[in-house]
Design a protein around this motif. Structure first.
Motif, mmCIF file in Angstrom:
data_model
loop_
_atom_site.group_PDB
_atom_site.id
_atom_site.type_symbol
_atom_site.label_atom_id
_atom_site.label_comp_id
_atom_site.label_asym_id
_atom_site.label_seq_id
_atom_site.Cartn_x
_atom_site.Cartn_y
_atom_site.Cartn_z
ATOM 1 N N LEU A 285 0.833 -1.204 0.000
ATOM 2 C CA LEU A 285 0.000 0.000 0.000
ATOM 3 C C LEU A 285 0.871 1.259 0.000
ATOM 4 N N ILE A 286 1.995 1.213 0.713
ATOM 5 C CA ILE A 286 2.888 2.371 0.732
ATOM 6 C C ILE A 286 3.465 2.605 -0.662
ATOM 7 N N VAL A 287 3.826 1.518 -1.326
ATOM 8 C CA VAL A 287 4.359 1.650 -2.679
ATOM 9 C C VAL A 287 3.308 2.287 -3.599
ATOM 10 N N MET A 288 2.051 1.847 -3.462
ATOM 11 C CA MET A 288 0.976 2.441 -4.263
ATOM 12 C C MET A 288 0.848 3.930 -3.984
ATOM 13 N N LEU A 289 0.941 4.269 -2.701
ATOM 14 C CA LEU A 289 0.814 5.669 -2.278
ATOM 15 C C LEU A 289 1.901 6.518 -2.935
ATOM 16 N N ILE A 290 3.125 6.007 -2.875
ATOM 17 C CA ILE A 290 4.243 6.756 -3.464
ATOM 18 C C ILE A 290 4.045 6.865 -4.972
ATOM 19 N N ALA A 291 3.588 5.759 -5.570
ATOM 20 C CA ALA A 291 3.402 5.761 -7.023
ATOM 21 C C ALA A 291 2.386 6.822 -7.445
ATOM 22 N N ILE A 292 1.287 6.926 -6.681
ATOM 23 C CA ILE A 292 0.261 7.921 -7.031
ATOM 24 C C ILE A 292 0.789 9.335 -6.802
ATOM 25 N N ALA A 293 1.536 9.514 -5.727
ATOM 26 C CA ALA A 293 1.971 10.863 -5.366
ATOM 27 C C ALA A 293 3.092 11.381 -6.257
ATOM 28 N N VAL A 294 4.174 10.603 -6.401
ATOM 29 C CA VAL A 294 5.320 11.151 -7.131
ATOM 30 C C VAL A 294 5.487 10.540 -8.520
ATOM 31 N N GLY A 295 4.814 9.417 -8.751
ATOM 32 C CA GLY A 295 4.957 8.726 -10.034
ATOM 33 C C GLY A 295 4.840 9.634 -11.245
ATOM 34 N N PRO A 296 3.709 10.340 -11.375
ATOM 35 C CA PRO A 296 3.501 11.158 -12.565
ATOM 36 C C PRO A 296 4.575 12.222 -12.743
ATOM 37 N N HIS A 297 4.995 12.841 -11.634
ATOM 38 C CA HIS A 297 6.020 13.881 -11.724
ATOM 39 C C HIS A 297 7.335 13.295 -12.211
ATOM 40 N N LEU A 298 7.660 12.134 -11.623
ATOM 41 C CA LEU A 298 8.899 11.468 -11.984
ATOM 42 C C LEU A 298 8.872 11.101 -13.465
ATOM 43 N N TYR A 299 7.732 10.574 -13.896
ATOM 44 C CA TYR A 299 7.587 10.160 -15.284
ATOM 45 C C TYR A 299 7.716 11.357 -16.213
ATOM 46 N N GLY A 300 7.034 12.440 -15.821
ATOM 47 C CA GLY A 300 7.079 13.649 -16.640
ATOM 48 C C GLY A 300 8.497 14.168 -16.761
ATOM 49 N N TRP A 301 9.237 14.071 -15.649
ATOM 50 C CA TRP A 301 10.605 14.565 -15.624
ATOM 51 C C TRP A 301 11.486 13.746 -16.557
ATOM 52 N N ILE A 302 11.336 12.415 -16.431
ATOM 53 C CA ILE A 302 12.146 11.539 -17.287
ATOM 54 C C ILE A 302 11.820 11.797 -18.753
ATOM 55 N N LYS A 303 10.507 11.918 -19.014
ATOM 56 C CA LYS A 303 10.069 12.100 -20.383
ATOM 57 C C LYS A 303 10.601 13.416 -20.961
ATOM 58 N N SER A 304 10.599 14.441 -20.133
ATOM 59 C CA SER A 304 11.055 15.740 -20.627
ATOM 60 C C SER A 304 12.549 15.702 -20.936
ATOM 61 N N ARG A 305 13.284 14.801 -20.248
ATOM 62 C CA ARG A 305 14.707 14.667 -20.524
ATOM 63 C C ARG A 305 14.912 13.964 -21.863
ATOM 64 N N ILE A 306 14.038 13.001 -22.164
ATOM 65 C CA ILE A 306 14.221 12.216 -23.381
ATOM 66 C C ILE A 306 13.695 12.958 -24.607
ATOM 67 N N SER A 307 12.421 13.346 -24.585
ATOM 68 C CA SER A 307 11.869 14.037 -25.752
ATOM 69 C C SER A 307 11.216 15.338 -25.313
ATOM 70 N N PRO A 308 11.920 16.425 -25.409
ATOM 71 C CA PRO A 308 11.409 17.685 -24.915
ATOM 72 C C PRO A 308 10.214 18.218 -25.713
ATOM 73 N N VAL A 309 10.004 17.715 -26.920
ATOM 74 C CA VAL A 309 8.913 18.239 -27.740
ATOM 75 C C VAL A 309 7.656 17.383 -27.555
ATOM 76 N N HIS A 310 6.594 18.028 -27.134
ATOM 77 C CA HIS A 310 5.331 17.324 -26.995
ATOM 78 C C HIS A 310 4.465 17.572 -28.206
ATOM 79 N N LYS A 311 3.868 16.505 -28.687
ATOM 80 C CA LYS A 311 2.951 16.695 -29.809
ATOM 81 C C LYS A 311 1.658 17.311 -29.305
ATOM 82 N N LYS A 312 1.193 18.311 -29.991
ATOM 83 C CA LYS A 312 -0.095 18.923 -29.590
ATOM 84 C C LYS A 312 -1.226 18.008 -30.053
#
Lengths: 332, 510
Positions: free
Chosen positions: B476-503
């Motif tokens: 449950l703690i892992v789920m909690l962390i995943a919901i809280a920081v997961g998206p931010h972490l993912y967004g950060w990694i993604k922005s490092r790899i492909s900075p251009v987002h398709k509209k």
């Protein structure tokens, strides 16, 4: 101008007819006030709708309606472990049209400092049942009987956990009373506050708690399935529906306590009304339908008529009052 | 099993039983749609009547009415911004906003279809895994209940649109208010100021009616926008549109349903927590993958779909702890359990053997209730949209009347009317300053669960260690962390790899 007198005439005629109809309904015993009851009675029920107390109130109301000849409506006033409903019962008009189904907690809440209403603000009409506290353990618990448990507790005080509801509830007081009787301090079995019997049993099943202090009907499903065992019941006699469970007294521990339910009215209600209600309650308890209900729900009928019931309430209050003072758990 | 299923179906296929189910469906729809009246209250009013029925008929009525009442609680949420249940409070901001923008038909159709599909998945889970699900409850002790409730409240902050700090403040206010009343650990009355009516704490239904219902009326009165035209709703092709939309989001539907099935099987957690957790995980998902084709007015529909499915799928499995362990999770299952027992049917594992037909009958009822929901739901939407054509000013007065009745009826106490009015005033003030209301309600609902399980855990172990060492807790703690920081972490990694987002290309039409 003409219409109003006509209406008045109609109203007068109507009410005369109605009161005649009310008089015509058979009423047992002529000692009662001639026209009591002649309108619906409100029966206050202090716990959540759908629970055990609610079911009994409703089953009883249906039968009492037959005997009294007027509707008996249930009014749920839950909260504060019963305090809100008990206060509503005590503060109702003492005319016999506001009655309540009180429970054992009415004798403890004032002592615990959780209710301003005291038991002498109500009068007991008739007791309808009793549900003594029992010790329930998981099927694989190491104790065969309650003396095994006490011995274990004596050698490892504070090692075992128990619940059955909030601090100071009837299960907690039963636990403290039992420990006191065998000469152990209240802290020998640790009380964990929970929301009641259901979460307690769930914890006992999951291994989170060692002991549950609940009534036998509350643990019925799990007892039948063999998931839990009852070590002892805190009653004078064994439960006829569960004769295999010994009483605490049989096991050599002189303590009995638990919950009960009974019809009460506000103090100051006339003797005649009380007698009429007592008779109606007794009649209701003796109907085949109510007996069947009591059997299927596992709620043993224990009837005490009003004087006896009133004495019983006084004794219970004294018993728990001194226990609460001894434990020092009252809120000031 | 198959024999039982046939015999169970025969039990249901009795004209009188079917008639009762239909009556219960409309009764449930009505009670759920009226602000302030709830599925629980509907069930309570039915109890005296059930005493005269066969066990199967009584159970069928209660299950049907609660399923339909929980669905129709979404209607006043979407059309009046007054959610019927804490579960529908999770997505009331989305649905009301979209309905105001003229998408009422699409959003209600989607909700209806995903609720029904979630419900059906819930039944299938109930049929196949009832005993296994009961096992789940056996592994949950106070530590796990603590974490699951924390997961629920965290989700409520995380899903706040806009300012999450304000969401957090609103939540803490709710948790703070939940401490009013008798403390079960010490037996001490907290913040009651000597008033007996406060001993049991604030009733969340009363507060919800105030902060959503009354506050909205006050707000509209203040803005003098009362003459505004009613929200247009058309039921034409609503099911077809709902179906095609939900098919596009079948992944979300399934995820929401699984969450509902799991959380529903835990006594005491129920559909409210399920909806919030499903919404939260849905929201976490959309950060990971933008799907413009599933957006409407820039609102991603996936979290709503997931939450709608989850609160209905949890309905089937909330029956598990009651039927298998005799432990009711909420007031409706407690009433149902009471009915079972008064009818002489003892809950427990043996119920599945000794009363196999009846148990199979229950499966069928849940299934029928969910299918019935599709058709009765459309009728309810139609009827409700008629209500909306009542002149706005008169409508507001009627809502105030319902708010008052709902507050009083919750415990027959005039004190609660005062609580509702104060909650309404606070709600208005919060709304004006941009604070979301939903986290407050959830804080009030889950605050006591968090506190009591935390305290009980501490009393048991006198140490904080078991909170983090038990296997289910860790999960449950892992789920909690995943919901809280997961998206931010993912967004950060993604922005490092492909900075251009398709509209995104186009919006979906509903």
């Amino acid at each position: 101008m003409i219409k109003i007198p006509r209406l008045a005439v109609a109203a007068v005629t109507g009410s005369v007819l109605l009161s005649m109809a009310a008089c015509a309904t058979p009423s047992s015993g002529d000692s009662t006030e001639p026209d009591y009851p002649n309108r619906p009675i409100t029966l206050i029920q202090p716990f959540s709708a759908g629970g055990g107390t609610d079911a009994i109130a409703r089953a009883l109301a249906v039968e009492m309606e037959e005997s009294l000849g007027v509707p008996v409506n249930i009014e749920v006033r839950e909260g504060g472990g019963g305090a809100i409903g008990f206060s509503a019962m005590a503060n109702g008009k003492a005319d016999g049209y506001t009655i309540g189904l009180a429970t054992g907690e009415i004798t403890t809440l004032a002592h615990l400092g959780q209710m301003t209403t005291t038991p002498d603000q109500i009068v007991g009409v008739a007791q309808v049942n009793a549900y003594p506290t029992a010790i329930v353990v998981a099927a694989d618990a190491p104790w065969e009987n309650v003396n095994d448990l006490i011995e274990d507790v004596r050698s490892k005080p504070g090692a075992f956990t128990a619940s059955g509801g909030a601090r100071g509830n009837l299960g907690d007081l039963g636990r403290a009373g039992m420990l006191d009787t065998v000469g152990l301090p209240e802290t020998a079995i640790k009380w964990v506050a929970t929301d009641g019997a259901a979460p307690t049993l769930q914890e006992v099943l999951a291994g989170g708690l060692d002991l549950a202090f609940t009534s036998l009907p509350e643990a019925r499903a799990l007892l039948e399935s063999g998931d839990v065992r009852a070590l002892a019941v805190f009653a004078e006699d064994r439960d006829p529906l569960r004769p295999e469970v010994p009483t605490l007294k049989e096991e050599g521990i002189d303590w009995a306590s638990g919950g009960w339910r009974g019809i009460v009215v506000p103090a100051g209600t006339s003797e005649a009304v009380i007698e009429r209600l007592d008779a109606a309650t007794k009649e209701a308890l003796e109907t085949a339908k109510y007996k069947e209900f009591a059997e299927t729900t596992g709620s043993t009928v224990v009837y005490r008529e009003n004087v006896e019931f009133q004495t019983f309430i006084g004794e219970q209050e004294k018993l728990f009052g001194s226990l609460i003072t001894k434990l020092g758990i009252a809120v000031d | 099993m198959l024999d039982h299923l046939w015999a169970g179906l025969e039990l249901i296929m009795d004209p009188f039983t079917l008639l009762l189910i239909l009556v219960a469906a409309f009764y449930g729809l009505f009670m759920g749609a009226v602000p302030g009246l709830t599925a629980t209250m509907a069930t309570v009013l039915l109890i005296p009547f059930t005493m005269f029925l066969e066990p199967m008929q009584a159970i069928a009525m209660i299950i049907t009415l609660s399923a339909l009442a929980i669905y129709s609680g979404d209607l006043p949420g979407a059309l009046l911004k007054i959610p019927g249940t804490p579960a529908s409070a999770a997505y009331v901001d989305d649905t009301y906003f979209l309905a105001k923008k003229g998408h009422a038909t699409g959003i209600l159709g989607l909700g209806l279809v995903s609720s029904a599909i979630g419900g059906v998945i819930g039944v299938l889970a109930l049929m196949i895994m009832a005993p296994a699900l009961a096992g789940l409850a056996r592994n949950f002790t106070t530590y796990e209940y603590f974490w699951i409730a924390v997961l629920g409240v965290s989700a409520s902050v995380f899903i706040t649109r806009g300012n999450q700090i304000k969401g957090g403040i609103s939540l803490l206010l709710g948790v703070g208010l939940s401490t009013i009343g008798l403390d079960i650990v010490s037996g001490y009355p907290r913040f009651t100021f000597g008033a007996d009516s406060l001993l049991s704490g604030l009733n969340f239904i009363v507060v919800m009616v105030g902060v959503f219902g009354l506050a909205e009326v006050l707000n509209q009165a203040r803005l003098r926008k009362i003459a505004q035209s009613p929200i247009p709703v058309s039921t034409k092709g609503i099911l077809r549109r709902g179906w095609s939309l939900s098919l596009k989001m079948r992944g979300e539907l399934l995820k929401g349903s699984v969450i509902g099935v799991g959380i529903g099987a835990l006594p005491g957690a129920g559909s409210d927590v399920a909806a919030w957790v499903a919404y939260g995980t849905g929201k976490a998902g959309i950060q990971r993958s933008k799907r413009p084709d599933l957006e409407l007015e820039k609102i991603d529909l996936r979290p709503y779909t997931s939450a709608s499915a989850s609160n209905n799928s949890s309905l089937g499995t909330t029956l598990v702890p009651a039927m298998v362990l005799g432990i009711p999770g909420d007031s409706i299952t407690a009433i149902l359990l009471g009915v079972l027992i008064t009818q002489g049917l003892l809950p427990g594992p043996q119920l599945f053997h000794t009363q196999g037909d009846l148990v199979a009958g229950i499966y069928w009822v849940v299934l029928i209730a969910n299918i019935l929901m599709l058709f009765c739901g459309v009728l309810a939407i139609k009827a409700f949209s008629k209500v909306l054509s009542i002149p706005r000013a008169a409508m507001m007065a009627i809502i105030v009347a319902f708010c008052l009745i709902g507050a009083y009826a919750s415990n027959n106490d005039t004190f609660d009317i005062g609580v509702m009015i104060i909650a309404g005033a606070i709600g208005l003030a919060m709304q004006r300053s941009g604070y979301p209301m939903a986290p407050l309600v959830l804080g009030l609902v889950l605050g006591p669960i968090i506190e009591r399980n935390f305290m009980a855990s501490l009393q048991k172990s006198e140490s904080l260690l078991p909170f983090v060492t038990r296997p289910v807790s860790v999960l449950l703690i892992v789920m909690l962390i995943a919901i809280a920081v997961g998206p931010h972490l993912y967004g950060w990694i993604k922005s490092r790899i492909s900075p251009v987002h398709k509209k995104h290309a186009q919006n979906v039409t509903v």
